[in-house]
Design a protein around this motif. Structure first.
Motif, PDB file in Angstrom:
ATOM      1  N   ARG A 218      -2.091  -7.142   5.605  1.00  0.00           N
ATOM      2  CA  ARG A 218      -3.071  -6.578   4.689  1.00  0.00           C
ATOM      3  C   ARG A 218      -3.529  -5.236   5.242  1.00  0.00           C
ATOM      4  NH1 ARG A 218      -8.516  -6.202   3.370  1.00  0.00           N
ATOM      5  NH2 ARG A 218      -9.028  -6.652   1.207  1.00  0.00           N
ATOM      6  N   VAL A 219      -3.410  -4.193   4.449  1.00  0.00           N
ATOM      7  CA  VAL A 219      -3.818  -2.865   4.893  1.00  0.00           C
ATOM      8  C   VAL A 219      -4.806  -2.296   3.893  1.00  0.00           C
ATOM      9  CG1 VAL A 219      -1.614  -2.445   6.021  1.00  0.00           C
ATOM     10  CG2 VAL A 219      -1.933  -1.693   3.674  1.00  0.00           C
ATOM     11  N   CYS A 295       3.606  -1.667  16.016  1.00  0.00           N
ATOM     12  CA  CYS A 295       4.196  -0.990  14.862  1.00  0.00           C
ATOM     13  C   CYS A 295       5.587  -1.527  14.551  1.00  0.00           C
ATOM     14  CB  CYS A 295       4.253   0.515  15.110  1.00  0.00           C
ATOM     15  SG  CYS A 295       2.630   1.320  15.062  1.00  0.00           S
ATOM     16  N   GLU A 296       6.353  -1.806  15.598  1.00  0.00           N
ATOM     17  CA  GLU A 296       7.686  -2.362  15.376  1.00  0.00           C
ATOM     18  C   GLU A 296       7.589  -3.747  14.754  1.00  0.00           C
ATOM     19  OE1 GLU A 296       9.550  -2.291  19.165  1.00  0.00           O
ATOM     20  OE2 GLU A 296       9.750  -0.093  19.228  1.00  0.00           O
ATOM     21  N   ARG A 297       6.656  -4.552  15.224  1.00  0.00           N
ATOM     22  CA  ARG A 297       6.520  -5.917  14.721  1.00  0.00           C
ATOM     23  C   ARG A 297       6.061  -5.923  13.266  1.00  0.00           C
ATOM     24  NH1 ARG A 297       3.395  -7.340  18.256  1.00  0.00           N
ATOM     25  NH2 ARG A 297       1.374  -7.284  17.204  1.00  0.00           N
ATOM     26  N   GLU A 303       6.966   0.360   6.251  1.00  0.00           N
ATOM     27  CA  GLU A 303       6.387  -0.372   5.123  1.00  0.00           C
ATOM     28  C   GLU A 303       4.924  -0.038   4.873  1.00  0.00           C
ATOM     29  OE1 GLU A 303       6.078  -5.013   3.524  1.00  0.00           O
ATOM     30  OE2 GLU A 303       6.948  -4.555   5.474  1.00  0.00           O
ATOM     31  N   ILE A 304       4.105  -0.086   5.907  1.00  0.00           N
ATOM     32  CA  ILE A 304       2.671   0.071   5.705  1.00  0.00           C
ATOM     33  C   ILE A 304       2.302   1.510   5.359  1.00  0.00           C
ATOM     34  CG2 ILE A 304       0.429  -0.045   6.847  1.00  0.00           C
ATOM     35  CD1 ILE A 304       1.382  -2.480   8.337  1.00  0.00           C
ATOM     36  N   VAL A 305       2.869   2.472   6.067  1.00  0.00           N
ATOM     37  CA  VAL A 305       2.537   3.875   5.793  1.00  0.00           C
ATOM     38  C   VAL A 305       2.898   4.271   4.361  1.00  0.00           C
ATOM     39  CG1 VAL A 305       3.037   6.268   6.405  1.00  0.00           C
ATOM     40  CG2 VAL A 305       2.593   4.582   8.201  1.00  0.00           C
ATOM     41  N   ILE A 309       0.094   5.485   1.442  1.00  0.00           N
ATOM     42  CA  ILE A 309       0.158   6.769   0.745  1.00  0.00           C
ATOM     43  C   ILE A 309       0.283   6.558  -0.773  1.00  0.00           C
ATOM     44  CG2 ILE A 309       1.488   8.886   0.484  1.00  0.00           C
ATOM     45  CD1 ILE A 309      -0.045   8.668   3.099  1.00  0.00           C
ATOM     46  N   ALA A 310       1.100   5.578  -1.174  1.00  0.00           N
ATOM     47  CA  ALA A 310       1.351   5.355  -2.599  1.00  0.00           C
ATOM     48  C   ALA A 310       0.101   4.921  -3.345  1.00  0.00           C
ATOM     49  CB  ALA A 310       2.453   4.312  -2.780  1.00  0.00           C
TER      50      ALA A 310
END
Length: 418
Positions: A218-219, A295-297, A303-305, A309-310
């Protein structure tokens, strides 16, 4: 019975004002901020004190993770540093400390905040709130909402009416999959004798624009409306609405009493802002080995970035965070002023009087987090390029001679729940 006020904040919904409760709220005439701000309204900071350097080999001055800063009687500085309370004189000399990691009486299990009222310090580590005298002697310890309530206290503050907590019900995920929805935060009075919670003064979501990815992560969306309450000495609760320079003020009974509004021109989110945000998000993964593994995990960059932005909002929210002084003065962080700023540039904060009068704008260093406004001083935590933390006190220059705030915190008159 206190009235519960639910503030629902949705992505793309226009801010049309907080409204009133039964017609009881009074809205101050908008005080327009003219951009660019005139020179006489631009305030400056002068550093007066810095605590955190290793002094004469005394490691007591070293600070690990600052969770809160309060000013006590006589000007002593109380710092919640990870799972320890450290006390310094007004000149920055180490006086005493107490606390350690643990679950026993007087121990802390992941502290979340502290507050001071006259001769008592309150520290919360979520499920518990513990009360100490100014020397560190444990006075009492209570479970937030009672031992079986399922509540945690995320933050705590003090007012003339009692202790105020930002409480929420804990959620437990029993099976793999997406995380359950974030429970709303509730502003309630806490009874220091039993831990009982009063009726909610206000209920809100701190991050309403969350995105659930297929991975279950969840971001928060870009430029989301950060909602974070503040309280003054009288017990009024301040809630910002984010996109407009507007703060709703509720009394201890949960009834809207007034709206402090500063009109500003809307700022559209530009491609340059989104590109700057993307660079900052990607740079997080290069901070250290721990961040790289995380970040790798989570497939952060892949995916999150892009998802962040979208789902960026079309307008830049005006209000980031608010800090409320005991008499109701507001220090409001501005999200952006229409220009792209380098990541290391100072950030703009507006100082606003209790009735909504624009006092002036302060450029605050990006690595300084304000915790307390007292008199002409702002205290907060400073993090240097090596991750070392300090307590820094600034004096605000350029204020009118008549401008002064109370130096001391609140003096409790009664416990909550009465």
């Amino acid at each position: 019975m206190k009235r519960s006020v639910l503030i629902a904040v949705l992505l793309g919904a226009a801010c049309t004002g907080a409204g009133t409760s039964d017609g009881a709220g009074d809205e101050f005439a908008p005080n327009r901020i003219v951009e660019p701000v005139s020179p006489e309204k631009r305030l400056s900071l002068v550093e007066e004190l810095r605590i955190g350097r290793l002094a004469d080999g005394n490691e007591a001055y070293l600070l690990d993770l600052i969770k809160g800063i309060e000013i006590g009687p006589g000007g002593d500085i109380y710092v919640l540093d990870a799972d320890e309370v450290k006390v310094f004189s007004p000149a920055g000399e180490f006086l005493r400390s107490w606390g350690r990691r643990g679950e026993g009486p007087g121990d802390f299990d992941g502290t979340l905040g502290l507050a001071l009222a006259r001769d008592t310090i309150a520290v919360t580590d979520g499920e518990r709130v513990q009360f100490f005298d100014l020397g560190g002697r444990l006075l009492s310890s209570v479970w937030t909402g009672g031992p079986t309530s399922g509540y945690s206290a995320f933050r705590i503050g003090s007012t003339d009416l009692g202790w105020v907590v930002e409480a929420y019900r804990r959620t437990v995920r029993l099976e793999p999959g997406p995380a359950p929805p974030t429970p709303p935060k509730e502003v309630r009075y806490l009874d220091p004798g039993t831990g009982g919670l009063g009726e909610p003064i206000a209920t809100y979501l701190t991050q309403p624009d969350g995105v659930h990815l297929a991975s279950g992560q969840r971001v928060s969306r870009a430029f989301y409306r950060m909602i974070r309450h503040g309280v003054d000495r009288k017990g009024d609760v301040y809630l910002p609405l984010g996109l407009d320079h507007e703060v709703s003020v509720y009394g201890a009974d949960g009834v809207l009493s007034r709206v402090v509004r500063m009109e500003v021109e809307p700022v559209p989110v530009t491609d340059a802002m989104l590109e700057e945000l993307r660079r900052e998000l990607v740079a997080r993964c290069q901070r250290n080995a721990m961040w790289r593994r995380r970040c790798e995990r989570q497939r952060y960059v892949e995916e999150i970035v892009p998802a962040t932005i979208a789902h960026a909002h079309e307008r830049v929210p005006v209000i980031g965070h608010i800090l409320v002084a005991p008499d109701g003065h507001l220090l409001i962080s501005r999200r952006d002023l229409g220009e792209t700023r380098a990541s290391g540039d100072p950030r703009p904060y507006d100082l606003v009087s209790p009735e909504g009068r624009f006092v002036g704008r302060i450029e605050i260093p990006v690595n300084f987090r304000p915790w307390s406004v007292r008199g002409r001083n702002i205290l907060g935590s400073w993090t240097d390029e090596f991750g070392v933390m300090y307590v820094v006190k600034y004096r605000v220059e350029g204020l009118e001679d008549s401008y002064i705030l109370p130096l001391q915190g609140s003096a409790l008159r009664r416990s909550s729940g009465e």
